[in-house]
Each structure stands twice: as structure tokens, then as C-alpha cells.
Design a protein around this motif. Structure first.
Motif, PDB file in Angstrom:
ATOM      1  N   PRO A 121       0.847  -1.195   0.000  1.00  8.90           N
ATOM      2  CA  PRO A 121       0.000   0.000   0.000  1.00  8.90           C
ATOM      3  C   PRO A 121       0.882   1.245   0.000  1.00  8.90           C
ATOM      4  CG  PRO A 121       0.007  -1.044   2.159  1.00  8.90           C
ATOM      5  CD  PRO A 121       0.747  -1.960   1.232  1.00  8.90           C
ATOM      6  N   GLU A 122       0.399   2.287  -0.655  1.00  9.65           N
ATOM      7  CA  GLU A 122       1.178   3.527  -0.663  1.00  9.65           C
ATOM      8  C   GLU A 122       1.359   3.961   0.772  1.00  9.65           C
ATOM      9  OE1 GLU A 122       0.787   8.075  -2.116  1.00  9.65           O
ATOM     10  OE2 GLU A 122       0.018   6.510  -3.414  1.00  9.65           O
ATOM     11  N   PHE A 123       2.600   4.068   1.178  1.00 10.85           N
ATOM     12  CA  PHE A 123       2.861   4.403   2.561  1.00 10.85           C
ATOM     13  C   PHE A 123       2.455   5.823   2.831  1.00 10.85           C
ATOM     14  CE2 PHE A 123       5.543   0.719   1.918  1.00 10.85           C
ATOM     15  CZ  PHE A 123       5.061  -0.056   2.945  1.00 10.85           C
ATOM     16  N   ARG A 124       1.996   6.047   4.040  1.00  7.33           N
ATOM     17  CA  ARG A 124       1.374   7.292   4.451  1.00  7.33           C
ATOM     18  C   ARG A 124       2.334   8.458   4.507  1.00  7.33           C
ATOM     19  NH1 ARG A 124      -0.953   4.519   9.656  1.00  7.33           N
ATOM     20  NH2 ARG A 124       1.232   4.038   9.770  1.00  7.33           N
ATOM     21  N   THR A 125       3.600   8.201   4.300  1.00  9.38           N
ATOM     22  CA  THR A 125       4.578   9.252   4.506  1.00  9.38           C
ATOM     23  C   THR A 125       4.860  10.065   3.247  1.00  9.38           C
ATOM     24  OG1 THR A 125       6.273   7.619   4.104  1.00  9.38           O
ATOM     25  CG2 THR A 125       5.697   8.052   6.398  1.00  9.38           C
ATOM     26  N   PHE A 148      10.265   4.321   3.634  1.00  8.85           N
ATOM     27  CA  PHE A 148      10.928   3.148   4.201  1.00  8.85           C
ATOM     28  C   PHE A 148      10.633   3.038   5.692  1.00  8.85           C
ATOM     29  CE2 PHE A 148      14.913   0.898   5.597  1.00  8.85           C
ATOM     30  CZ  PHE A 148      14.561  -0.330   5.051  1.00  8.85           C
ATOM     31  N   THR A 149      10.628   4.144   6.415  1.00  5.79           N
ATOM     32  CA  THR A 149      10.301   4.063   7.846  1.00  5.79           C
ATOM     33  C   THR A 149       8.854   3.620   8.034  1.00  5.79           C
ATOM     34  OG1 THR A 149       9.649   6.395   8.092  1.00  5.79           O
ATOM     35  CG2 THR A 149      11.976   5.837   8.496  1.00  5.79           C
ATOM     36  N   GLY A 150       8.019   3.842   7.027  1.00  8.20           N
ATOM     37  CA  GLY A 150       6.624   3.421   7.074  1.00  8.20           C
ATOM     38  C   GLY A 150       6.434   1.917   6.953  1.00  8.20           C
ATOM     39  N   THR A 151       7.521   1.159   6.759  1.00  8.23           N
ATOM     40  CA  THR A 151       7.384  -0.299   6.721  1.00  8.23           C
ATOM     41  C   THR A 151       7.151  -0.868   8.114  1.00  8.23           C
ATOM     42  OG1 THR A 151       9.782  -0.702   6.805  1.00  8.23           O
ATOM     43  CG2 THR A 151       8.752  -0.550   4.604  1.00  8.23           C
ATOM     44  N   LEU A 152       7.229  -0.031   9.123  1.00  6.98           N
ATOM     45  CA  LEU A 152       6.762  -0.380  10.467  1.00  6.98           C
ATOM     46  C   LEU A 152       5.742   0.687  10.829  1.00  6.98           C
ATOM     47  CD1 LEU A 152       6.968  -2.174  13.004  1.00  6.98           C
ATOM     48  CD2 LEU A 152       8.650  -0.545  13.877  1.00  6.98           C
ATOM     49  N   SER A 153       4.481   0.308  10.873  1.00  6.23           N
ATOM     50  CA  SER A 153       3.447   1.308  11.154  1.00  6.23           C
ATOM     51  C   SER A 153       2.853   1.081  12.536  1.00  6.23           C
ATOM     52  CB  SER A 153       2.359   1.276  10.071  1.00  6.23           C
ATOM     53  OG  SER A 153       1.792  -0.001   9.966  1.00  6.23           O
ATOM     54  N   GLU A 154       2.186   2.093  13.013  1.00  7.57           N
ATOM     55  CA  GLU A 154       1.594   2.094  14.352  1.00  7.57           C
ATOM     56  C   GLU A 154       2.651   1.736  15.395  1.00  7.57           C
ATOM     57  OE1 GLU A 154      -1.577   3.159  15.197  1.00  7.57           O
ATOM     58  OE2 GLU A 154      -1.587   3.745  13.107  1.00  7.57           O
ATOM     59  N   GLU A 192      17.615  -1.983  10.987  1.00  4.94           N
ATOM     60  CA  GLU A 192      18.451  -1.086  11.782  1.00  4.94           C
ATOM     61  C   GLU A 192      18.525   0.288  11.107  1.00  4.94           C
ATOM     62  OE1 GLU A 192      22.803  -1.125  13.973  1.00  4.94           O
ATOM     63  OE2 GLU A 192      22.615  -2.183  12.065  1.00  4.94           O
ATOM     64  N   LEU A 193      18.668   0.305   9.780  1.00  8.87           N
ATOM     65  CA  LEU A 193      18.674   1.573   9.043  1.00  8.87           C
ATOM     66  C   LEU A 193      17.316   2.265   9.176  1.00  8.87           C
ATOM     67  CD1 LEU A 193      19.854   3.692   7.124  1.00  8.87           C
ATOM     68  CD2 LEU A 193      19.141   2.211   5.213  1.00  8.87           C
ATOM     69  N   ARG A 194      16.244   1.512   9.037  1.00 12.82           N
ATOM     70  CA  ARG A 194      14.900   2.090   9.135  1.00 12.82           C
ATOM     71  C   ARG A 194      14.708   2.782  10.480  1.00 12.82           C
ATOM     72  NH1 ARG A 194      10.286  -2.222   9.395  1.00 12.82           N
ATOM     73  NH2 ARG A 194      11.171  -2.483  11.466  1.00 12.82           N
ATOM     74  N   GLU A 195      15.098   2.115  11.554  1.00 18.75           N
ATOM     75  CA  GLU A 195      14.922   2.693  12.882  1.00 18.75           C
ATOM     76  C   GLU A 195      15.850   3.883  13.105  1.00 18.75           C
ATOM     77  OE1 GLU A 195      12.185   1.852  14.629  1.00 18.75           O
ATOM     78  OE2 GLU A 195      11.939   0.740  12.751  1.00 18.75           O
ATOM     79  N   SER A 196      17.025   3.848  12.499  1.00 19.59           N
ATOM     80  CA  SER A 196      17.951   4.984  12.605  1.00 19.59           C
ATOM     81  C   SER A 196      17.394   6.201  11.872  1.00 19.59           C
ATOM     82  CB  SER A 196      19.321   4.595  12.034  1.00 19.59           C
ATOM     83  OG  SER A 196      19.899   3.578  12.824  1.00 19.59           O
ATOM     84  N   ILE A 197      16.820   5.983  10.702  1.00 21.90           N
ATOM     85  CA  ILE A 197      16.203   7.089   9.957  1.00 21.90           C
ATOM     86  C   ILE A 197      15.044   7.669  10.769  1.00 21.90           C
ATOM     87  CG2 ILE A 197      14.896   7.735   7.889  1.00 21.90           C
ATOM     88  CD1 ILE A 197      16.552   5.543   6.398  1.00 21.90           C
ATOM     89  N   THR A 257      -0.541   6.826  18.410  1.00 18.22           N
ATOM     90  CA  THR A 257      -0.098   5.462  18.134  1.00 18.22           C
ATOM     91  C   THR A 257       0.750   5.373  16.878  1.00 18.22           C
ATOM     92  OG1 THR A 257      -2.124   4.939  16.921  1.00 18.22           O
ATOM     93  CG2 THR A 257      -2.067   4.409  19.284  1.00 18.22           C
ATOM     94  N   CYS A 258       0.677   6.346  16.014  1.00 19.27           N
ATOM     95  CA  CYS A 258       1.404   6.307  14.740  1.00 19.27           C
ATOM     96  C   CYS A 258       2.772   6.970  14.848  1.00 19.27           C
ATOM     97  CB  CYS A 258       0.574   6.965  13.640  1.00 19.27           C
ATOM     98  SG  CYS A 258       1.405   6.992  12.039  1.00 19.27           S
ATOM     99  N   GLN A 259       2.782   8.284  14.985  1.00 12.41           N
ATOM    100  CA  GLN A 259       4.009   9.069  15.084  1.00 12.41           C
ATOM    101  C   GLN A 259       4.945   8.881  13.885  1.00 12.41           C
ATOM    102  OE1 GLN A 259       5.050  11.162  18.168  1.00 12.41           O
ATOM    103  NE2 GLN A 259       2.876  11.260  17.718  1.00 12.41           N
ATOM    104  N   ALA A 260       4.389   8.592  12.705  1.00  8.14           N
ATOM    105  CA  ALA A 260       5.211   8.428  11.502  1.00  8.14           C
ATOM    106  C   ALA A 260       5.840   9.764  11.124  1.00  8.14           C
ATOM    107  CB  ALA A 260       4.360   7.914  10.339  1.00  8.14           C
ATOM    108  N   ALA A 261       7.072   9.694  10.661  1.00 13.56           N
ATOM    109  CA  ALA A 261       7.759  10.894  10.179  1.00 13.56           C
ATOM    110  C   ALA A 261       7.329  11.142   8.736  1.00 13.56           C
ATOM    111  CB  ALA A 261       9.264  10.694  10.257  1.00 13.56           C
ATOM    112  N   PHE A 262       7.121  12.405   8.397  1.00 16.13           N
ATOM    113  CA  PHE A 262       6.781  12.760   7.020  1.00 16.13           C
ATOM    114  C   PHE A 262       7.327  14.138   6.708  1.00 16.13           C
ATOM    115  CE2 PHE A 262       3.209  14.203   9.598  1.00 16.13           C
ATOM    116  CZ  PHE A 262       2.930  15.464   9.098  1.00 16.13           C
TER     117      PHE A 262
END
Length: 191
Positions: free
Chosen positions: A7-11, A19-25, A64-69, A148-153
């Protein structure tokens, strides 16, 4: 080859935040969208970074890169110092791959992976994160207002007032919660 639908990631269309959106919520019931190496390879291919194969160690490095970003973007959004461990991982991933930007006949930039390895693909994502975190892109790094989200965009709205990573998901969920709360409040006040 089977191509998985992601799905198109929300970011938005920023590779690093997608890429950070591959872990959501992250702060609710977390949903891991790259649970196995083959899903990472599919996600990379879906984002024009096709790799030959992927193993568990490469998946672990990608996470590890995803979480660092995400940590670096969160620090920027909160106007805090960048975590040194996140900077180290992003820089290592950026320099460990063999990828080059190439100009297409249409005048756009694409990435050419040197060996088709996951490390090459991660170097592209890390380079994109460096451009984002260092402020080279027009816009402001923000975090989704959903607790619950806190996604970076990357907020490119006029006045940088965007609150949600995606209005259709987090924004509508918040609107619905407010509507139901108001409805319950009115129902209790009329009883």
C-alpha cells in the motif's frame, strides 16, 4: 517473479520516510510490513531498487537503518540533537553500497545499483535520508499527530501545518473518534 502489492505508505513520496513506514503504528499495535527477507526484496523492487536476493542478516541491517532514519527524523521534528548511533548507521549504510544517480532521457533522476545487492539499495535509502535530515529538501520534517502512529513525514503544505501522515488513515480515524465522543457526550447530556 511475484510482485507483492505494498500500500502507498502514508509518509508521501520521500523514499526515506516511506521506508520508515514499513513499520506502522509504532506506539500502538505495531505492524511489520517487511517480516521476512523476501518482503524486503519486494518492497525494494516496488521502489525501483531491485536486488538479486536478500537474506536475514540484510533484513536485520535494513531494519536497523529504518529505525535509525526514524530516530533522526524524530529528533529533527522535535528540534533535538541527532542520536549519534542513528547518524553512524545512516552514514555506514550510505557509504557501503555501490549506487549512482543517473539521468533519464526524460530529465529525471534514477538510481543505478552497482551490484544489485541489498547494501546498494540501502545506500540509496540512506543517501535520501541524509538529504532529508540535513534540510536539503523543501519542507519540514513532522511527526503524525496520532499518538499510536508518530510516523515521520515531509510537510510541504503552505505554512507547514499538516498534522497527519495521511488524512485518509490517521486523520479520518481522529475525526471519527472526535465525532463519536461528541455523540456520546450529547447522548449523556440529554438523558
Amino acid at each position: 517473479m511475484v510482485v507483492m502489492y505494498f500500500p502507498e505508505f502514508r509518509t508521501g513520496r520521500v523514499l526515506a520516510t516511506s521506508f520508515t513506514g514499513t513499520l506502522s503504528e509504532r506506539y500502538g499495535e505495531a505492524l511489520e510490513r517487511i517480516p521476512v527477507p523476501s518482503r524486503l526484496a519486494d518492497w525494494l523492487a516496488d521502489n525501483a531498487l531491485t536486488v538479486d536476493s536478500c537474506n536475514q542478516a540484510q533484513l536485520d541491517r535494513a531494519r536497523e537503518l529504518r529505525e535509525s532514519i526514524h530516530a533522526a527524523a524524530t529528533a529533527v521534528a522535535n528540534e533535538e540533537p541527532l542520536p549519534s548511533s542513528a547518524v553512524r548507521v545512516i552514514n555506514e549504510c550510505s557509504t557501503q553500497g555501490l549506487a549512482s544517480p543517473v539521468l533519464t532521457p526524460e530529465g529525471s533522476r534514477e538510481w543505478r545499483l552497482g551490484s544489485g545487492s541489498v547494501e546498494d539499495a540501502l545506500s540509496v535509502i540512506a543517501a535520501d535520508a541524509i538529504g532529508l535530515v540535513s534540510g536539503e529538501r523543501e519542507g519540514k520534517i513532522s511527526l503524525c499527530a496520532s499518538p499510536t502512529c508518530q510516523a515521520a513525514f515531509l510537510d510541504t503544505s503552505r505554512g507547514h501545518t499538516r498534522r497527519w501522515c495521511d488524512m485518509n488513515l490517521c486523520g479520518n480515524r481522529e475525526k471519527k473518534a472526535r465525532f463519536l465522543a461528541n455523540k456520546r457526550k450529547k447522548a449523556t447530556s440529554t438523558d
